[in-house]
Scaffold this motif. Structure first.
Motif, PDB file in Angstrom:
ATOM      1  N   ALA A   3      96.111  45.506  18.145  1.00 38.54           N
ATOM      2  CA  ALA A   3      96.562  45.374  19.533  1.00 38.54           C
ATOM      3  C   ALA A   3      95.399  45.177  20.474  1.00 38.54           C
ATOM      4  N   SER A   4      94.288  45.836  20.195  1.00 35.19           N
ATOM      5  CA  SER A   4      93.112  45.680  21.055  1.00 35.19           C
ATOM      6  C   SER A   4      92.629  44.244  21.039  1.00 35.19           C
ATOM      7  N   ALA A   5      92.587  43.629  19.841  1.00 36.01           N
ATOM      8  CA  ALA A   5      92.125  42.243  19.752  1.00 36.01           C
ATOM      9  C   ALA A   5      93.071  41.300  20.478  1.00 36.01           C
ATOM     10  N   ASP A   6      94.363  41.648  20.526  1.00 32.79           N
ATOM     11  CA  ASP A   6      95.321  40.808  21.247  1.00 32.79           C
ATOM     12  C   ASP A   6      94.989  40.726  22.735  1.00 32.79           C
ATOM     13  N   ARG A   7      94.309  41.727  23.231  1.00 40.00           N
ATOM     14  CA  ARG A   7      93.954  41.714  24.656  1.00 40.00           C
ATOM     15  C   ARG A   7      92.837  40.712  24.949  1.00 40.00           C
ATOM     16  N   LEU A   8      92.193  40.219  23.902  1.00 40.67           N
ATOM     17  CA  LEU A   8      91.158  39.197  24.086  1.00 40.67           C
ATOM     18  C   LEU A   8      91.844  37.830  24.128  1.00 40.67           C
ATOM     19  N   ASP A   9      92.432  37.521  25.267  1.00 35.69           N
ATOM     20  CA  ASP A   9      93.192  36.286  25.443  1.00 35.69           C
ATOM     21  C   ASP A   9      92.222  35.116  25.614  1.00 35.69           C
ATOM     22  N   LEU A  10      92.060  34.335  24.540  1.00 33.86           N
ATOM     23  CA  LEU A  10      91.083  33.245  24.575  1.00 33.86           C
ATOM     24  C   LEU A  10      91.457  32.190  25.618  1.00 33.86           C
ATOM     25  N   GLY A  11      92.735  31.990  25.835  1.00 37.10           N
ATOM     26  CA  GLY A  11      93.134  31.011  26.831  1.00 37.10           C
ATOM     27  C   GLY A  11      92.697  31.418  28.224  1.00 37.10           C
ATOM     28  N   GLY A  42      75.658  27.456  30.933  1.00 40.12           N
ATOM     29  CA  GLY A  42      76.758  27.210  31.837  1.00 40.12           C
ATOM     30  C   GLY A  42      78.020  26.682  31.189  1.00 40.12           C
ATOM     31  N   THR A  43      77.998  26.450  29.873  1.00 46.97           N
ATOM     32  CA  THR A  43      79.190  25.931  29.205  1.00 46.97           C
ATOM     33  C   THR A  43      80.142  27.045  28.788  1.00 46.97           C
ATOM     34  N   GLY A  44      79.687  28.312  28.870  1.00 48.52           N
ATOM     35  CA  GLY A  44      80.580  29.420  28.590  1.00 48.52           C
ATOM     36  C   GLY A  44      80.458  30.011  27.199  1.00 48.52           C
ATOM     37  N   LYS A  45      79.390  29.677  26.475  1.00 49.92           N
ATOM     38  CA  LYS A  45      79.270  30.201  25.107  1.00 49.92           C
ATOM     39  C   LYS A  45      79.105  31.714  25.100  1.00 49.92           C
ATOM     40  N   THR A  46      78.309  32.258  26.037  1.00 52.55           N
ATOM     41  CA  THR A  46      78.108  33.708  26.068  1.00 52.55           C
ATOM     42  C   THR A  46      79.408  34.438  26.380  1.00 52.55           C
ATOM     43  N   THR A  47      80.275  33.812  27.189  1.00 51.56           N
ATOM     44  CA  THR A  47      81.544  34.436  27.556  1.00 51.56           C
ATOM     45  C   THR A  47      82.586  34.309  26.448  1.00 51.56           C
ATOM     46  N   LEU A  48      82.643  33.164  25.776  1.00 50.53           N
ATOM     47  CA  LEU A  48      83.755  32.862  24.888  1.00 50.53           C
ATOM     48  C   LEU A  48      83.482  33.144  23.408  1.00 50.53           C
ATOM     49  N   VAL A  49      82.240  32.981  22.969  1.00 45.40           N
ATOM     50  CA  VAL A  49      81.968  33.161  21.535  1.00 45.40           C
ATOM     51  C   VAL A  49      82.237  34.595  21.067  1.00 45.40           C
ATOM     52  N   PRO A  50      81.769  35.650  21.775  1.00 48.84           N
ATOM     53  CA  PRO A  50      82.034  37.007  21.269  1.00 48.84           C
ATOM     54  C   PRO A  50      83.513  37.323  21.048  1.00 48.84           C
ATOM     55  N   PRO A  51      84.441  36.997  21.987  1.00 52.29           N
ATOM     56  CA  PRO A  51      85.843  37.272  21.686  1.00 52.29           C
ATOM     57  C   PRO A  51      86.406  36.433  20.541  1.00 52.29           C
ATOM     58  N   VAL A  52      85.924  35.196  20.382  1.00 49.26           N
ATOM     59  CA  VAL A  52      86.357  34.395  19.236  1.00 49.26           C
ATOM     60  C   VAL A  52      85.953  35.086  17.940  1.00 49.26           C
ATOM     61  N   VAL A  53      84.721  35.589  17.893  1.00 44.54           N
ATOM     62  CA  VAL A  53      84.241  36.284  16.690  1.00 44.54           C
ATOM     63  C   VAL A  53      85.028  37.574  16.489  1.00 44.54           C
ATOM     64  N   ALA A  54      85.307  38.300  17.569  1.00 47.69           N
ATOM     65  CA  ALA A  54      86.048  39.563  17.457  1.00 47.69           C
ATOM     66  C   ALA A  54      87.454  39.326  16.921  1.00 47.69           C
ATOM     67  N   ARG A  55      88.103  38.268  17.367  1.00 45.15           N
ATOM     68  CA  ARG A  55      89.450  37.967  16.865  1.00 45.15           C
ATOM     69  C   ARG A  55      89.399  37.535  15.399  1.00 45.15           C
ATOM     70  N   SER A  56      88.338  36.813  15.016  1.00 44.38           N
ATOM     71  CA  SER A  56      88.204  36.433  13.610  1.00 44.38           C
ATOM     72  C   SER A  56      88.025  37.663  12.737  1.00 44.38           C
TER      73      SER A  56
END
Length: 853
Positions: A3-11, A42-56
């Motif tokens: 459930a915690s990972a579900d809160r990482l809404d990639l969209g 500025g492309t958002g890698k620092t913001t988006l990569v960690p949650p992608v890895v966490a969901r994986s």
């Protein structure tokens, strides 16, 4: 998925971020366990990569572990975690937290933890398997920081035992392929996930200053004034067209940030522009304000920053960048035993990243305060810190990992051999490694303390002298890289106790370090506390005043900043000394950045291993002079003249010969001639005739000069020693018996005279030997004589009766058959009393005049 990972809404997290298009490629790459992400700032890698890895990780099931994201700087770590928390509508620490030195915002429920490199390195030493960690994301690997490079090697090594550990390296420049080769499994490169740049059109303007960017003090004040003026003018023009434009100004360091910001505030006047500072020393509130973006109703902003905002942080709203084109990089000065940050021209990659910050949201402009030729001459990439830094702490970490000197470890850059050797020398002094570079129990103890090895020694040993609390306070200030413009550590600590911007952080770190100084005894000293702790950490930097400068125990001279309250102190314990030039260093080449008072008793206590009491001798004006010296390293405490004798006197002679050459000895004409004769034979006949060059003679000192060295050591004067007999000791037997035959001192000429042969100097043995002889003494002589068994002809200087040269020849027969007649025509009228026969072949050779004949 939890459930915690579900809160990482990639969209939601990736909304509007260019890297969102690369998420499927990253998810696919993570199936291999490793990936390299290449994406511009500025492309958002620092913001988006960690949650992608966490969901994986979460998709693997329970117990997959937490994602640890490594950010090179504390400011960036806090900002990254705070932004992610805001995007997930969670409080900091609940889903996404951060840990930096002395501060932590993390709850047991957190899926992502943002840390600085040092935090993760110490966790690896405490738990080599990283229990509870399922993935590590290394951000900004292109910056080539020392600790990040070490993490690349250690984590790649760890993955050979923990294949389940996900490892992602993120780079903002085009060196991703090199990291892919390093971290890839089983020799294959890791998948590279690209993200196209999101740049809008970018206008480039060049505004170089009238003078140089740097001077003897560092960055020129005139250049900083130019940067401020350019920034104010460019921002004023941009805001006139679009009031939403904010500016970002890049300068190399915190001091330059303050200088430019102060001038900008003065230039801004009543227009209401807000000037903010961004660097590692400003407080959290000021940092958050700078990176938080402009709120509704706020005035236009100019943010003056170090390279912190180059790639680690995104400052919202920026459409104008002003770049000084300078950076700070670590440099190690092996000769002086010190290191520090120096101002250099930044790399082209850095300049491009800075410029790109202006074109993330829309069309932007970069104003470069240098010209196009300077840009073209910039290095392509930043210099890896491992190639230029002090490696003491890195070498200890490698030893603790079980890979002394990095052997067998896949590091992005191989550590320099000389820097590693010097680091191990320091670690052996600290008792941290053995002669093979293997870590000792004491070394592991030092490594567990979250400061450098030297400061860890200062904390432990200093606690025994002044008590754990006071030792911890000193070490906490030093470990946080806090500075005082006057170089006064004691004054800096007073400020920290009474309300310095870093006081809260310093107090927390002091308490933490105090708890680690377990087993320390009660305080034995109440005076000069700071100096004693610093001296325990840096005994080689204990220093004594010498005129307007200080002589360090390690042999370096350094100067205090002008106006320092420490200038009257006889002794100092120096905590930070760096390279410098010009007036700031009083001509010493090094400036003291931070120090504390000490006295001689304290100096001898903290640097006891450097104390010596010995006889020192030197060769002065041809005689050995000796003194009994008590010294603390290079600092002489007492000196008393004594009679020269024993090993010290012998060593003085040898040292003088090796340092100043054989010229310290007196060469008689006979000795010099013998050396020249031997040099010619060695050149043309080779063995067994000895090499008598300076290098060869110095290598064989004891063989040919032993008795004379003994005599000099006993007090004989160099001028009384004849080197002819010592040189003869080098002559081989029985070849020595042929010396006068092969290289005679004199030549019998046709008149019966024996004329001295002048041999070429020993350092020019290819030249010809010569004789100077009166022309009339050679009448009738056809064959040119030779030396060295016929290999080397003698050159004749044929002289007039007044001993002036008439001809120079090594072919007498040709001379008599040709040039002689012209010489005869010119000379017989001038010297009528001497024979000038028409036919020199039949004339009798003579040294006499016509009458005497």
């Amino acid at each position: 998925m939890s459930a915690s990972a579900d809160r990482l809404d990639l969209g939601r997290i990736g909304a509007g971020l260019p890297f969102a298009r690369s998420v499927p490629a990253l998810e696919q790459a993570l199936a291999d366990g490793v990936a390299v992400v290449q994406a511009p700032p500025g492309t958002g890698k620092t913001t988006l990569v960690p949650p992608v890895v966490a969901r994986s990780l979460a998709a693997r099931g329970s117990g997959a572990g937490r994602v640890v994201v490594v950010q090179p700087r504390r400011v960036a770590a806090r900002a990254a975690a705070s932004r992610l928390a805001a995007l997930t509508d969670s409080r900091v620490g609940e889903l996404i937290g951060w840990t930096v030195r002395g501060e932590r915002r993390l709850e047991p429920t957190a899926l992502i933890e943002v840390v600085t490199p040092g935090i993760l390195l110490r966790r690896l030493l405490a738990d080599a398997s990283l229990e509870g960690v399922g993935a590590v994301v290394l951000d900004e690997v292109h910056e080539r920081g020392l600790e990040t490079d070490l993490l690349v090697g250690l984590l790649t090594d760890l993955r050979t035992l923990r294949e389940d550990l996900l490892l992602v390296a993120m780079s903002a420049t085009v060196d991703a392929a090199a990291f892919a080769r390093l971290i890839g499994p089983d020799g294959a490169p890791a998948p590279v996930v690209d993200c196209p740049s999101a740049l809008h059109p970018l206008a480039v303007a060049w505004r170089p200053g009238a003078g140089p960017r740097t001077d003897a003090r560092g960055v020129s004040r005139d250049f900083l004034a130019h940067v401020a003026t350019v920034a104010a003018e460019a921002h004023r023009a941009a805001v006139a067209e679009d009031p939403s434009v904010d500016a970002l100004v890049f300068v190399p360091g915190a001091w330059e940030v303050g200088q430019v910001a102060t001038r900008l505030r003065a230039l801004a006047g009543p227009d209401g522009t807000e000037v903010l500072e961004l660097h590692g020393q400003v407080g959290p509130r000021e940092q958050d304000r700078a990176v938080g973006g402009r709120r509704s109703g706020d005035p236009a902003r100019i943010v003056v920053s170090t390279s912190l905002a180059e790639s680690s942080l995104t400052v919202p709203g920026v459409r104008l960048v002003v770049d000084a084109g300078l950076a700070r990089e670590p440099r190690r000065d092996a000769a002086r035993g010190m290191s520090g940050l120096v101002t250099v021209t930044c790399s082209r990659a850095s300049a491009d990243q800075r410029a790109g910050r202006a074109a993330r949201l829309g069309p932007g402009e970069v104003v470069r305060c240098y010209d196009e030729s300077t840009y073209a001459g910039m290095p392509e990439h930043v210099t890896p810190a491992i190639a230029t830094s002090d490696l003491t702490d890195g070498a200890l970490l490698l030893a603790c990992w079980g890979t002394p000197r990095g052997q067998g470890l896949g590091l992005p850059t191989v550590p320099p051999v000389v820097a590693l050797r010097d680091a191990e020398t320091t670690l052996r002094r600290l008792g941290a490694v053995d002669d093979e570079g293997v870590v000792t129990a004491e070394g592991r103890r030092l490594a567990r303390i979250p400061v450098g090895a030297r400061l860890a020694r200062g904390l432990l040993d200093g606690s025994e002298l002044v008590g754990p609390r006071r030792a911890a306070e000193v070490v906490a200030a030093l470990a946080d890289d806090l500075r005082s413009p006057t170089g006064d550590l004691t004054g800096l600590l007073r400020e920290l106790r009474s309300g310095h911007p870093a006081s809260d952080r310093w107090r927390r770190e002091s308490r933490r370090l105090e708890s680690l100084a377990v087993g320390a005894g009660a305080a034995a000293y109440d005076a000069m506390v700071e100096g004693l702790v610093v001296g325990m950490a840096h005994p080689e930097w204990v220093a004594r005043r010498s005129g307007d400068t200080y002589l360090l125990a390690g042999g370096t001279r350094a100067a205090l900043p002008q106006g320092s309250p420490l200038a009257h102190q006889e002794w100092l314990a120096i905590a930070d000394v760096t390279r410098a030039t010009g007036r700031t260093a009083a001509g010493t080449g090094a400036v003291i950045r931070l120090a504390a008072p000490l006295d001689q008793e304290g100096a001898e206590l903290v640097a006891a291993h450097l104390l010596v009491d010995e006889v020192r001798a030197e060769l002065v004006e041809g005689r050995v002079r000796a003194r009994r010296v008590r010294a603390l390293g290079a600092i002489e405490l007492t000196s008393t003249p004594v009679a020269a004798s024993g090993p010290a006197a012998h060593a003085a002679v040898r040292e003088a010969l090796r340092d100043r050459g054989l010229g310290v000895l007196t060469w008689s004409d006979a000795a010099r001639t013998l050396r020249d004769r031997l040099a010619l034979l060695h050149t043309h006949l080779g063995d067994p005739w000895p090499d008598v060059s300076d290098e060869a003679l110095l290598d064989r000192l004891d063989e040919w000069l032993g008795p004379e060295i003994d005599a000099l050591a006993r007090g004989s004067a160099a001028g009384r020693i004849d080197l002819t007999e010592p040189l003869r000791r080098l002559l081989p037997w029985p070849a020595a018996s042929r010396l006068d035959q092969l290289a005679p001192e004199r030549l019998a000429v046709a008149s019966g005279s024996h004329v001295r042969i002048t041999y070429p100097p020993h350092d020019d043995p290819d030249a010809r030997p010569t004789v100077r002889v009166k022309l009339q003494e050679c009448f009738g002589w056809a064959a040119t004589p030779t030396v060295a068994d016929g290999w080397v002809p003698i050159t004749f200087h044929l002289l007039s009766p007044a001993q002036r040269p008439l001809a120079i020849t090594d072919d007498l027969a040709s001379f008599w058959s040709g040039p002689y007649q012209q010489v005869r025509a010119e000379m017989r009228g001038r010297y009528p009393r001497h024979p000038w026969p028409e036919d020199p072949w039949t004339a009798r050779a003579t040294a006499r005049t016509n009458r005497r004949r």
